[in-house]
Design a protein around this motif. Structure first.
Motif, PDB file in Angstrom:
ATOM      1  N   THR A  37       0.833  -1.202   0.000  1.00 28.85           N
ATOM      2  CA  THR A  37       0.000   0.000   0.000  1.00 28.85           C
ATOM      3  C   THR A  37       0.871   1.256   0.000  1.00 28.85           C
ATOM      4  O   THR A  37       2.034   1.223   0.423  1.00 28.85           O
ATOM      5  N   PRO A  38       0.334   2.373  -0.440  1.00 29.06           N
ATOM      6  CA  PRO A  38       1.087   3.631  -0.331  1.00 29.06           C
ATOM      7  C   PRO A  38       1.487   3.961   1.102  1.00 29.06           C
ATOM      8  O   PRO A  38       2.571   4.493   1.337  1.00 29.06           O
ATOM      9  N   ALA A  39       0.638   3.645   2.062  1.00 28.91           N
ATOM     10  CA  ALA A  39       0.987   3.928   3.459  1.00 28.91           C
ATOM     11  C   ALA A  39       2.205   3.120   3.883  1.00 28.91           C
ATOM     12  O   ALA A  39       3.103   3.635   4.565  1.00 28.91           O
ATOM     13  N   ALA A  40       2.247   1.859   3.479  1.00 28.62           N
ATOM     14  CA  ALA A  40       3.416   1.032   3.787  1.00 28.62           C
ATOM     15  C   ALA A  40       4.651   1.559   3.070  1.00 28.62           C
ATOM     16  O   ALA A  40       5.751   1.590   3.623  1.00 28.62           O
ATOM     17  N   GLY A  41       4.449   1.988   1.823  1.00 31.91           N
ATOM     18  CA  GLY A  41       5.565   2.543   1.055  1.00 31.91           C
ATOM     19  C   GLY A  41       6.112   3.813   1.692  1.00 31.91           C
ATOM     20  O   GLY A  41       7.327   4.054   1.699  1.00 31.91           O
ATOM     21  N   ASP A 200       8.513   5.993  11.921  1.00 34.13           N
ATOM     22  CA  ASP A 200       7.195   5.361  12.064  1.00 34.13           C
ATOM     23  C   ASP A 200       6.110   6.341  12.507  1.00 34.13           C
ATOM     24  O   ASP A 200       5.040   6.411  11.878  1.00 34.13           O
ATOM     25  N   PRO A 201       6.321   7.129  13.570  1.00 32.19           N
ATOM     26  CA  PRO A 201       5.273   8.084  13.940  1.00 32.19           C
ATOM     27  C   PRO A 201       5.074   9.181  12.903  1.00 32.19           C
ATOM     28  O   PRO A 201       3.958   9.687  12.728  1.00 32.19           O
ATOM     29  N   LEU A 202       6.137   9.548  12.195  1.00 33.72           N
ATOM     30  CA  LEU A 202       5.993  10.544  11.139  1.00 33.72           C
ATOM     31  C   LEU A 202       5.098  10.006  10.034  1.00 33.72           C
ATOM     32  O   LEU A 202       4.189  10.695   9.560  1.00 33.72           O
ATOM     33  N   ALA A 203       5.341   8.767   9.622  1.00 31.96           N
ATOM     34  CA  ALA A 203       4.494   8.155   8.592  1.00 31.96           C
ATOM     35  C   ALA A 203       3.053   8.049   9.079  1.00 31.96           C
ATOM     36  O   ALA A 203       2.108   8.367   8.338  1.00 31.96           O
ATOM     37  N   GLY A 204       2.881   7.614  10.328  1.00 31.17           N
ATOM     38  CA  GLY A 204       1.527   7.488  10.855  1.00 31.17           C
ATOM     39  C   GLY A 204       0.792   8.813  10.911  1.00 31.17           C
ATOM     40  O   GLY A 204      -0.405   8.891  10.598  1.00 31.17           O
ATOM     41  N   ALA A 205       1.510   9.869  11.278  1.00 29.72           N
ATOM     42  CA  ALA A 205       0.885  11.188  11.364  1.00 29.72           C
ATOM     43  C   ALA A 205       0.488  11.707   9.984  1.00 29.72           C
ATOM     44  O   ALA A 205      -0.565  12.334   9.819  1.00 29.72           O
ATOM     45  N   ILE A 206       1.334  11.456   8.987  1.00 34.20           N
ATOM     46  CA  ILE A 206       1.023  11.905   7.621  1.00 34.20           C
ATOM     47  C   ILE A 206      -0.205  11.169   7.097  1.00 34.20           C
ATOM     48  O   ILE A 206      -1.105  11.774   6.493  1.00 34.20           O
ATOM     49  N   VAL A 207      -0.275   9.862   7.314  1.00 39.11           N
ATOM     50  CA  VAL A 207      -1.432   9.085   6.861  1.00 39.11           C
ATOM     51  C   VAL A 207      -2.698   9.576   7.558  1.00 39.11           C
ATOM     52  O   VAL A 207      -3.758   9.707   6.943  1.00 39.11           O
ATOM     53  N   LYS A 208      -2.574   9.875   8.840  1.00 38.25           N
ATOM     54  CA  LYS A 208      -3.738  10.360   9.593  1.00 38.25           C
ATOM     55  C   LYS A 208      -4.164  11.742   9.106  1.00 38.25           C
ATOM     56  O   LYS A 208      -5.363  12.063   9.068  1.00 38.25           O
ATOM     57  N   GLY A 216      -4.414   2.922   2.868  1.00 31.58           N
ATOM     58  CA  GLY A 216      -3.870   1.898   3.740  1.00 31.58           C
ATOM     59  C   GLY A 216      -3.433   2.448   5.081  1.00 31.58           C
ATOM     60  O   GLY A 216      -3.525   3.642   5.362  1.00 31.58           O
ATOM     61  N   ALA A 217      -2.937   1.544   5.909  1.00 28.25           N
ATOM     62  CA  ALA A 217      -2.414   1.906   7.229  1.00 28.25           C
ATOM     63  C   ALA A 217      -0.936   1.559   7.273  1.00 28.25           C
ATOM     64  O   ALA A 217      -0.535   0.507   6.779  1.00 28.25           O
ATOM     65  N   PRO A 218      -0.110   2.416   7.861  1.00 31.00           N
ATOM     66  CA  PRO A 218       1.326   2.152   7.872  1.00 31.00           C
ATOM     67  C   PRO A 218       1.774   1.170   8.948  1.00 31.00           C
ATOM     68  O   PRO A 218       2.930   0.750   8.954  1.00 31.00           O
ATOM     69  N   ASP A 219       0.855   0.793   9.851  1.00 30.13           N
ATOM     70  CA  ASP A 219       1.256  -0.026  10.993  1.00 30.13           C
ATOM     71  C   ASP A 219       0.667  -1.436  10.968  1.00 30.13           C
ATOM     72  O   ASP A 219       0.595  -2.105  11.997  1.00 30.13           O
ATOM     73  N   THR A 220       0.235  -1.908   9.806  1.00 28.17           N
ATOM     74  CA  THR A 220      -0.263  -3.271   9.703  1.00 28.17           C
ATOM     75  C   THR A 220       0.892  -4.260   9.848  1.00 28.17           C
ATOM     76  O   THR A 220       2.062  -3.907   9.624  1.00 28.17           O
ATOM     77  N   PRO A 221       0.620  -5.513  10.206  1.00 22.70           N
ATOM     78  CA  PRO A 221       1.691  -6.516  10.248  1.00 22.70           C
ATOM     79  C   PRO A 221       2.424  -6.649   8.920  1.00 22.70           C
ATOM     80  O   PRO A 221       3.643  -6.846   8.896  1.00 22.70           O
ATOM     81  N   ALA A 223       2.876  -4.255   6.632  1.00 27.72           N
ATOM     82  CA  ALA A 223       3.748  -3.084   6.486  1.00 27.72           C
ATOM     83  C   ALA A 223       4.957  -3.200   7.394  1.00 27.72           C
ATOM     84  O   ALA A 223       6.070  -2.810   7.023  1.00 27.72           O
ATOM     85  N   SER A 224       4.748  -3.742   8.585  1.00 24.63           N
ATOM     86  CA  SER A 224       5.860  -3.920   9.518  1.00 24.63           C
ATOM     87  C   SER A 224       6.874  -4.926   8.978  1.00 24.63           C
ATOM     88  O   SER A 224       8.089  -4.736   9.125  1.00 24.63           O
ATOM     89  N   LEU A 225       6.387  -5.998   8.374  1.00 25.66           N
ATOM     90  CA  LEU A 225       7.280  -6.991   7.775  1.00 25.66           C
ATOM     91  C   LEU A 225       8.112  -6.362   6.666  1.00 25.66           C
ATOM     92  O   LEU A 225       9.338  -6.547   6.615  1.00 25.66           O
ATOM     93  N   ARG A 226       7.460  -5.623   5.791  1.00 28.08           N
ATOM     94  CA  ARG A 226       8.177  -4.979   4.683  1.00 28.08           C
ATOM     95  C   ARG A 226       9.225  -4.001   5.197  1.00 28.08           C
ATOM     96  O   ARG A 226      10.350  -3.947   4.687  1.00 28.08           O
ATOM     97  N   THR A 227       8.870  -3.241   6.210  1.00 29.49           N
ATOM     98  CA  THR A 227       9.808  -2.273   6.789  1.00 29.49           C
ATOM     99  C   THR A 227      11.003  -2.986   7.415  1.00 29.49           C
ATOM    100  O   THR A 227      12.158  -2.598   7.198  1.00 29.49           O
ATOM    101  N   ALA A 228      10.730  -4.022   8.193  1.00 21.28           N
ATOM    102  CA  ALA A 228      11.808  -4.743   8.870  1.00 21.28           C
ATOM    103  C   ALA A 228      12.770  -5.387   7.878  1.00 21.28           C
ATOM    104  O   ALA A 228      14.000  -5.315   8.048  1.00 21.28           O
TER     105      ALA A 228
END
Length: 397
Positions: A37-41, A200-208, A216-221, A223-228
């Motif tokens: 998703t764009p949020a994960a990206g 992470d909080p910066l991405a979450g704040a922008i999505v919000k 999408g949501a940036p904090d899904t499992p 998205a977390s896997l892709r980030t890690a």
């Protein structure tokens, strides 16, 4: 290089993408688990850029403290290239005026880090103390900037997170200054890892703030896997290049510490694989992954001794290794064709070889350009790997 960075920041250019109507496609995909998703990206892109900031800053301070001026200048230029990319990421969300305001503000704290490094190099405690005071004051300015742009980023919270960035980077410099290489690499990994607490909080704040523009949501499992995976694989490149740079420079203690940090990263990657596929897969993955690092060491030794035959053998072994690695992942996941994985890993090998070749010829500018390219390429492995895992185990993600 430009193409690589555009890919790296794909999630950050999301406003332009969604403006073209692609957001409807993502909205449809949100009914199924996906890491794409764009949020994960956005989350991945911010994490990649901010962690790179730490690796490049540490490379610059390490060279400066040792008096390797050409290397310092090349690292500083690469660090500034990263700063420009971070500013562009902000601009892709908040517009050109925000980008123009952000860049000098971001560069300001780098100048203060330079002042601290000079103080450490010259044993000027007063200069170091002034730099720390300036940096702590800077965190308030930075917090105010982001808080004014996004109501979901409280100034005090941002300032505290950036203060911890300052302190973790200070730990790296202090260890480098005392030539405690093991502590320096441990602090480096800690400092780079801390940047996720900002990204992470910066991405979450922008999505919000822009829910209609960022699907999408940036904090899904997922998205977390892709980030890690992205961060672990990019760290592999930064630590490998730090180790080869030290080896080629005849700095044995630094090489051993870098190699130790690189192996710790290898263990972390194998644990990530094990968290999905179990302990047997983890045990099988680790020696396979370590194998290609040994081949890279062989290539580096060949470069250091002008042994072309040794270099050629190492390259041939690395190319062969890509097939073994592709077979391993294909056996674990039907969504990862062996040939595709092998080709992606081959490009990893080639981009890392470019770094070593430039280091061996002391072309520091080319080495740091190749380093950023090689690290950026790892997203081309992490992204399909994450999505293949999510597709294979939708109930987990």
């Amino acid at each position: 290089m430009k193409r690589t960075m555009i890919r790296l920041m794909g999630g950050l250019a999301l406003l332009a993408v969604t403006a073209m109507g692609v957001g409807d496609v993502w909205a449809a995909r949100l009914n199924q688990p996906t890491s794409a998703t764009p949020a994960a990206g956005l989350r991945v892109g911010l994490n990649a850029l901010l962690s790179e900031h730490v690796y490049l800053a540490a490379a610059a301070t390490n060279a400066a403290l040792a008096g390797r001026q050409p290397e310092f200048q090349a690292a500083a230029a690469a660090l500034d290239g990263n700063s420009v990319d971070v500013a562009r990421a902000i601009g892709s969300v908040y517009g050109p005026d925000a980008e123009k305001a952000f860049l000098p503000l971001w560069r300001k704290h780098i100048g203060m880090v330079v002042d601290y490094t000079v103080g450490a190099a010259t044993s000027d405690r007063a200069k170091q103390d002034r730099a720390v005071t300036d940096l702590v004051g800077y965190t308030q300015d930075f917090g105010a900037f982001l808080a004014s742009a996004n109501p979901y980023l409280p100034k005090a919270v941002v300032a505290d997170l950036v203060k911890h960035h300052v302190l973790t980077l200070k730990d790296v410099i202090d260890a480098q200054a005392t030539k405690d290489q093991s502590r320096a690499f441990t602090a480096l990994r800690t400092g780079a890892g801390h940047m996720q607490m900002i990204a992470d909080p910066l991405a979450g704040a922008i999505v919000k703030q822009f829910p209609d523009k960022v699907a999408g949501a940036p904090d899904t499992p997922a998205a977390s896997l892709r980030t890690a995976l992205t961060l672990a694989l990019r760290e592999h490149v930064y630590l490998a290049s730090a180790a080869t740079n030290a080896a080629l420079g005849g700095r044995d203690a630094e090489f051993k510490a870098g190699a130790g940090a690189l192996d710790a990263n290898s263990i972390a990657i194998s644990k990530a694989i094990g968290s999905v596929y179990g302990p047997d897969a983890e045990k099988a993955f680790l020696p396979l992954w370590r194998k290609h690092i040994g081949m890279v060491v062989d290539y580096t030794v060949g470069a250091a001794t002008n042994d072309r035959a040794k270099q050629d053998r190492a390259v041939n072994e690395l190319i062969g290794y890509t097939q073994d690695f592709g077979a391993f992942l294909a056996a674990a996941n039907p969504n990862l064709p062996k040939s595709v994985v092998a080709d992606l890993v081959k490009h990893h090998v080639v981009t890392l070889k470019d770094v070593i070749d430039a280091q061996a010829t002391k072309d520091q500018s080319r080495a740091f350009t190749a380093l950023r390219t090689g690290a950026g390429h790892m997203q081309m492995i992490a992204d399909p790997l994450a999505e293949a895992i999510v597709t294979q185990f939708p109930d987990k993600f």
